[in-house]
Design a protein around this motif. Structure first.
Motif, PDB file in Angstrom:
ATOM      1  N   VAL A   1       0.851  -1.183   0.000  1.00 42.89           N
ATOM      2  CA  VAL A   1       0.000   0.000   0.000  1.00 42.89           C
ATOM      3  C   VAL A   1       0.890   1.237   0.000  1.00 42.89           C
ATOM      4  CG1 VAL A   1      -1.644   1.375   1.358  1.00 42.89           C
ATOM      5  CG2 VAL A   1      -2.010  -1.068   1.070  1.00 42.89           C
ATOM      6  N   LEU A   2       0.531   2.209  -0.835  1.00 49.47           N
ATOM      7  CA  LEU A   2       1.330   3.417  -1.040  1.00 49.47           C
ATOM      8  C   LEU A   2       0.520   4.640  -0.634  1.00 49.47           C
ATOM      9  CD1 LEU A   2       2.439   2.510  -4.678  1.00 49.47           C
ATOM     10  CD2 LEU A   2       3.735   2.048  -2.575  1.00 49.47           C
ATOM     11  N   ALA A   3       1.126   5.504   0.176  1.00 55.35           N
ATOM     12  CA  ALA A   3       0.463   6.742   0.600  1.00 55.35           C
ATOM     13  C   ALA A   3       1.291   7.936   0.149  1.00 55.35           C
ATOM     14  CB  ALA A   3       0.287   6.771   2.111  1.00 55.35           C
ATOM     15  N   GLY A   4       0.625   9.067  -0.015  1.00 56.22           N
ATOM     16  CA  GLY A   4       1.303  10.298  -0.398  1.00 56.22           C
ATOM     17  C   GLY A   4       1.885  11.018   0.798  1.00 56.22           C
ATOM     18  N   ASP A   5       1.854  12.344   0.758  1.00 54.79           N
ATOM     19  CA  ASP A   5       2.536  13.168   1.748  1.00 54.79           C
ATOM     20  C   ASP A   5       1.976  12.964   3.155  1.00 54.79           C
ATOM     21  OD1 ASP A   5       4.229  14.475  -0.094  1.00 54.79           O
ATOM     22  OD2 ASP A   5       2.627  15.849  -0.656  1.00 54.79           O
TER      23      ASP A   5
ATOM     24  N   ILE B   1       2.429   3.636 -12.853  1.00 52.88           N
ATOM     25  CA  ILE B   1       2.931   4.951 -12.475  1.00 52.88           C
ATOM     26  C   ILE B   1       1.781   5.696 -11.796  1.00 52.88           C
ATOM     27  CG2 ILE B   1       3.827   7.164 -13.292  1.00 52.88           C
ATOM     28  CD1 ILE B   1       4.940   5.592 -15.745  1.00 52.88           C
ATOM     29  N   PHE B   2       1.942   5.962 -10.504  1.00 52.92           N
ATOM     30  CA  PHE B   2       0.994   6.788  -9.775  1.00 52.92           C
ATOM     31  C   PHE B   2       1.535   8.217  -9.828  1.00 52.92           C
ATOM     32  CE2 PHE B   2       0.607   2.541  -8.003  1.00 52.92           C
ATOM     33  CZ  PHE B   2      -0.771   2.365  -7.880  1.00 52.92           C
ATOM     34  N   HIS B   3       0.978   9.028 -10.712  1.00 53.11           N
ATOM     35  CA  HIS B   3       1.568  10.352 -10.926  1.00 53.11           C
ATOM     36  C   HIS B   3       1.424  11.270  -9.719  1.00 53.11           C
ATOM     37  CE1 HIS B   3       3.262  10.343 -14.907  1.00 53.11           C
ATOM     38  NE2 HIS B   3       2.210   9.670 -15.363  1.00 53.11           N
ATOM     39  N   GLY B   4       0.487  11.004  -8.835  1.00 61.31           N
ATOM     40  CA  GLY B   4       0.380  11.808  -7.629  1.00 61.31           C
ATOM     41  C   GLY B   4      -0.559  11.171  -6.634  1.00 61.31           C
ATOM     42  N   LEU B   5      -0.052  10.837  -5.463  1.00 64.72           N
ATOM     43  CA  LEU B   5      -0.877  10.213  -4.440  1.00 64.72           C
ATOM     44  C   LEU B   5      -1.473  11.234  -3.478  1.00 64.72           C
ATOM     45  CD1 LEU B   5       1.267   7.044  -3.687  1.00 64.72           C
ATOM     46  CD2 LEU B   5      -0.959   7.128  -4.815  1.00 64.72           C
ATOM     47  N   GLY B   6      -1.271  12.525  -3.760  1.00 63.24           N
ATOM     48  CA  GLY B   6      -1.914  13.544  -2.944  1.00 63.24           C
ATOM     49  C   GLY B   6      -1.473  13.494  -1.491  1.00 63.24           C
ATOM     50  N   ASN B   7      -2.402  13.775  -0.606  1.00 64.74           N
ATOM     51  CA  ASN B   7      -2.128  13.794   0.825  1.00 64.74           C
ATOM     52  C   ASN B   7      -2.409  12.429   1.430  1.00 64.74           C
ATOM     53  OD1 ASN B   7      -1.500  16.549   0.806  1.00 64.74           O
ATOM     54  ND2 ASN B   7      -3.646  17.118   1.064  1.00 64.74           N
ATOM     55  N   GLY B   8      -1.361  11.800   1.977  1.00 70.92           N
ATOM     56  CA  GLY B   8      -1.597  10.591   2.756  1.00 70.92           C
ATOM     57  C   GLY B   8      -2.295  10.950   4.054  1.00 70.92           C
ATOM     58  N   CYS B   9      -1.717  11.896   4.782  1.00 70.60           N
ATOM     59  CA  CYS B   9      -2.344  12.489   5.960  1.00 70.60           C
ATOM     60  C   CYS B   9      -1.618  13.804   6.223  1.00 70.60           C
ATOM     61  CB  CYS B   9      -2.244  11.571   7.174  1.00 70.60           C
ATOM     62  SG  CYS B   9      -3.062  12.241   8.653  1.00 70.60           S
ATOM     63  N   VAL B  10      -2.290  14.908   5.983  1.00 72.43           N
ATOM     64  CA  VAL B  10      -1.705  16.232   6.194  1.00 72.43           C
ATOM     65  C   VAL B  10      -2.618  17.016   7.131  1.00 72.43           C
ATOM     66  CG1 VAL B  10      -1.001  18.406   5.145  1.00 72.43           C
ATOM     67  CG2 VAL B  10      -0.532  16.256   3.969  1.00 72.43           C
ATOM     68  N   VAL B  11      -2.125  17.242   8.334  1.00 76.14           N
ATOM     69  CA  VAL B  11      -2.827  18.074   9.320  1.00 76.14           C
ATOM     70  C   VAL B  11      -1.807  19.052   9.891  1.00 76.14           C
ATOM     71  CG1 VAL B  11      -4.763  16.581   9.907  1.00 76.14           C
ATOM     72  CG2 VAL B  11      -2.557  16.173  10.982  1.00 76.14           C
ATOM     73  N   THR B  12      -1.955  20.317   9.531  1.00 74.65           N
ATOM     74  CA  THR B  12      -0.946  21.308   9.892  1.00 74.65           C
ATOM     75  C   THR B  12      -1.571  22.687  10.016  1.00 74.65           C
ATOM     76  OG1 THR B  12       1.115  22.369   9.189  1.00 74.65           O
ATOM     77  CG2 THR B  12      -0.346  21.581   7.444  1.00 74.65           C
ATOM     78  N   GLY B  13      -1.072  23.459  10.961  1.00 76.60           N
ATOM     79  CA  GLY B  13      -1.470  24.845  11.070  1.00 76.60           C
ATOM     80  C   GLY B  13      -0.589  25.777  10.266  1.00 76.60           C
ATOM     81  N   ALA B  14       0.434  25.221   9.590  1.00 80.31           N
ATOM     82  CA  ALA B  14       1.415  26.050   8.889  1.00 80.31           C
ATOM     83  C   ALA B  14       0.875  26.655   7.599  1.00 80.31           C
ATOM     84  CB  ALA B  14       2.667  25.226   8.582  1.00 80.31           C
ATOM     85  N   LEU B  15      -0.310  26.231   7.163  1.00 81.62           N
ATOM     86  CA  LEU B  15      -0.893  26.768   5.937  1.00 81.62           C
ATOM     87  C   LEU B  15      -2.066  27.701   6.221  1.00 81.62           C
ATOM     88  CD1 LEU B  15      -0.743  23.545   3.751  1.00 81.62           C
ATOM     89  CD2 LEU B  15       0.706  25.559   3.571  1.00 81.62           C
ATOM     90  N   SER B  16      -2.206  28.092   7.464  1.00 81.75           N
ATOM     91  CA  SER B  16      -3.286  29.003   7.839  1.00 81.75           C
ATOM     92  C   SER B  16      -2.792  30.442   7.834  1.00 81.75           C
ATOM     93  CB  SER B  16      -3.791  28.661   9.241  1.00 81.75           C
ATOM     94  OG  SER B  16      -4.651  29.676   9.727  1.00 81.75           O
TER      95      SER B  16
ATOM     96  N   GLY C   1      -2.527   4.133  -3.069  1.00 81.30           N
ATOM     97  CA  GLY C   1      -2.213   3.234  -4.166  1.00 81.30           C
ATOM     98  C   GLY C   1      -1.994   1.824  -3.641  1.00 81.30           C
ATOM     99  N   THR C   2      -2.274   0.846  -4.474  1.00 81.85           N
ATOM    100  CA  THR C   2      -2.005  -0.543  -4.096  1.00 81.85           C
ATOM    101  C   THR C   2      -1.231  -1.240  -5.208  1.00 81.85           C
ATOM    102  OG1 THR C   2      -4.053  -1.484  -5.027  1.00 81.85           O
ATOM    103  CG2 THR C   2      -4.149  -0.645  -2.769  1.00 81.85           C
ATOM    104  N   VAL C   3      -0.368  -2.135  -4.788  1.00 84.16           N
ATOM    105  CA  VAL C   3       0.389  -2.975  -5.718  1.00 84.16           C
ATOM    106  C   VAL C   3       0.317  -4.403  -5.208  1.00 84.16           C
ATOM    107  CG1 VAL C   3       2.655  -3.477  -6.696  1.00 84.16           C
ATOM    108  CG2 VAL C   3       1.950  -1.093  -6.345  1.00 84.16           C
ATOM    109  N   ALA C   4      -0.188  -5.294  -6.033  1.00 83.98           N
ATOM    110  CA  ALA C   4      -0.232  -6.713  -5.700  1.00 83.98           C
ATOM    111  C   ALA C   4       0.736  -7.449  -6.625  1.00 83.98           C
ATOM    112  CB  ALA C   4      -1.642  -7.266  -5.866  1.00 83.98           C
ATOM    113  N   VAL C   5       1.613  -8.248  -6.044  1.00 86.11           N
ATOM    114  CA  VAL C   5       2.613  -8.985  -6.809  1.00 86.11           C
ATOM    115  C   VAL C   5       2.410 -10.469  -6.536  1.00 86.11           C
ATOM    116  CG1 VAL C   5       5.079  -9.234  -7.320  1.00 86.11           C
ATOM    117  CG2 VAL C   5       4.199  -7.050  -6.429  1.00 86.11           C
ATOM    118  N   ASP C   6       2.169 -11.243  -7.598  1.00 86.58           N
ATOM    119  CA  ASP C   6       2.002 -12.679  -7.378  1.00 86.58           C
ATOM    120  C   ASP C   6       3.360 -13.363  -7.308  1.00 86.58           C
ATOM    121  OD1 ASP C   6       2.892 -13.229 -10.003  1.00 86.58           O
ATOM    122  OD2 ASP C   6       0.871 -13.524 -10.788  1.00 86.58           O
ATOM    123  N   HIS C   7       3.355 -14.656  -7.059  1.00 91.62           N
ATOM    124  CA  HIS C   7       4.616 -15.364  -6.812  1.00 91.62           C
ATOM    125  C   HIS C   7       5.517 -15.394  -8.042  1.00 91.62           C
ATOM    126  CE1 HIS C   7       2.123 -18.522  -8.623  1.00 91.62           C
ATOM    127  NE2 HIS C   7       3.241 -19.155  -8.922  1.00 91.62           N
ATOM    128  N   GLU C   8       4.942 -15.143  -9.228  1.00 91.65           N
ATOM    129  CA  GLU C   8       5.747 -15.107 -10.449  1.00 91.65           C
ATOM    130  C   GLU C   8       6.237 -13.704 -10.787  1.00 91.65           C
ATOM    131  OE1 GLU C   8       3.175 -16.814 -13.369  1.00 91.65           O
ATOM    132  OE2 GLU C   8       3.738 -18.876 -12.843  1.00 91.65           O
TER     133      GLU C   8
END
Length: 371
Positions: A9-13, A249-264, A306-313
């Protein structure tokens, strides 16, 4: 010993400036913990030390204790190369990498020298050795590591007008130097790993769908050099998905979890407050008022892992797990009706960006729509 099928499993920022990181991550933790490997991008240093980096609007150091929350949520591998990881200087990078090391979280992309910043992170899962390489593609140059300066690994993307390389610059031209770094590092790590993931901090922030001119060529070059999966982040809004030679190719995974007061705008740091106002005019959006800790483009609530599943081959299948974002900024696994909206959104922005059309099934599996 044979290899088994594995799930990634793939997460962004990840920006966790607020206390109680475990609560902010708890809405997506079941998906992270349900995979064999969860990979994310750590956007900011976690430290109480360091001097502010000059050259970009600096992010504050996040609470060091939130690194443990990130690990407990399920992340076992993190990319670090981005435009804010050096915002608290060498001390911030040292504290962050030491904290991750103590927690057993594999990481790459930033360190005290360029040589060590470019080294891959490698983990083992069910007979597979999985490597991650991490690069910043958007500057600022002051954040880049050198032989004797802490910072991040980077791929130099030139501006169309010769202006300095900075996140808000018009980055457009894929340089030969960037290609040579990619080819060298991927070739080196292929001898050590069965699967190679390449994380690129790239693209145009706060803008739906649109890709910068260099993004597809860079991502394709990574696949052609031997990458099995390309992971994009930085834009704080999701981007389209494509396949090149069968590799996702995941061109952008966006925010995985962004909680910040720095953009206020309501803060006592003049540069951050000015940027919070300026970016709305630059990118033409007004955040939804309830999203006080995630004041991004309104479409950024359409998120996914994002998700990536890889089989045994070694056959790779890509997919997404739809994620909704609750005010003031907490990501949660989407309920069925919202999940359908998010899948439709991902299909739509993929085609809007000029990428080959895709179809996303009810279970999240992504496939190309072939003529």
């Amino acid at each position: 010993m044979g290899r088994g099928a594995i799930s990634i499993v793939l997460a962004g920022d990840l920006v966790l400036d607020e206390p109680d990181g475990a609560w902010w991550l708890s809405g997506i933790a079941p998906a992270l913990q349900g995979a064999d490997l969860a990979v994310g991008h750590l956007e900011v240093p976690h430290t109480h030390r360091g001097a502010e980096l000059q050259g970009d609007v600096p992010a504050p150091g996040a609470p060091p204790e939130n690194l443990a929350a990130i690990a407990q949520a399920g992340f076992a591998m993190l990319s670090l190369a981005g435009n804010h990881i050096a915002d608290c200087g060498a001390e911030g990078i040292a504290d962050t990498t030491a904290g991750l090391g103590a927690l057993g979280v594999a990481h790459c992309g930033a360190d005290l020298t360029l040589e060590t910043a470019r080294r891959p992170a490698i983990v083992a899962r069910d007979g597979w050795r999985i490597a991650l390489l991490s690069y910043n593609c958007v500057g600022p140059e002051a954040s880049w590591a050198t032989a004797d300066r802490a910072g991040c690994a980077y791929l130099p993307i030139a501006t169309a007008d010769g202006a300095p390389i900075a996140p808000a610059a018009n980055l457009a031209v894929l340089t030969q130097a960037a290609l040579e770094i990619l080819r060298h590092d991927i070739s080196e790590v292929r001898a050590q790993a069965d699967l190679v993931l390449v994380a690129l901090h790239k693209g145009i922030v706060h803008t739906p769908a649109r890709l910068a001119p260099y993004e597809r060529a860079l991502s394709h070059a990574a696949v052609e050099a031997g990458a099995d999966v390309v992971i994009g982040h930085h834009a704080h809004i999701v981007r389209g998905i494509e396949f090149h030679h069968g590799k996702p190719i995941f061109h952008g995974l966006g925010n995985g979890c962004v909680v910040t007061g720095a953009l206020s705008p309501a803060q006592d740091h003049p540069a951050r407050a000015a940027w919070a106002e300026r970016r709305k005019a630059m990118f033409g959006f007004e955040p939804d008022p309830p999203y006080t800790l995630a004041p991004f483009h309104p479409e950024a609530v359409n998120a996914f892992l994002g998700t990536v599943a890889v089989d045994h081959e070694g056959t790779i299948r890509a997919g997404i797990i739809p994620v909704d974002v609750e005010a003031p900024g907490r990501p949660v696994l989407a309920e069925p009706a919202r999940a359908m909206e998010i899948r439709d959104y991902a299909e739509r922005i993929t085609e809007t960006a000029g990428l080959p059309p895709i179809m996303i099934a009810h279970d999240g599996l992504v496939t190309e729509v072939r003529p």
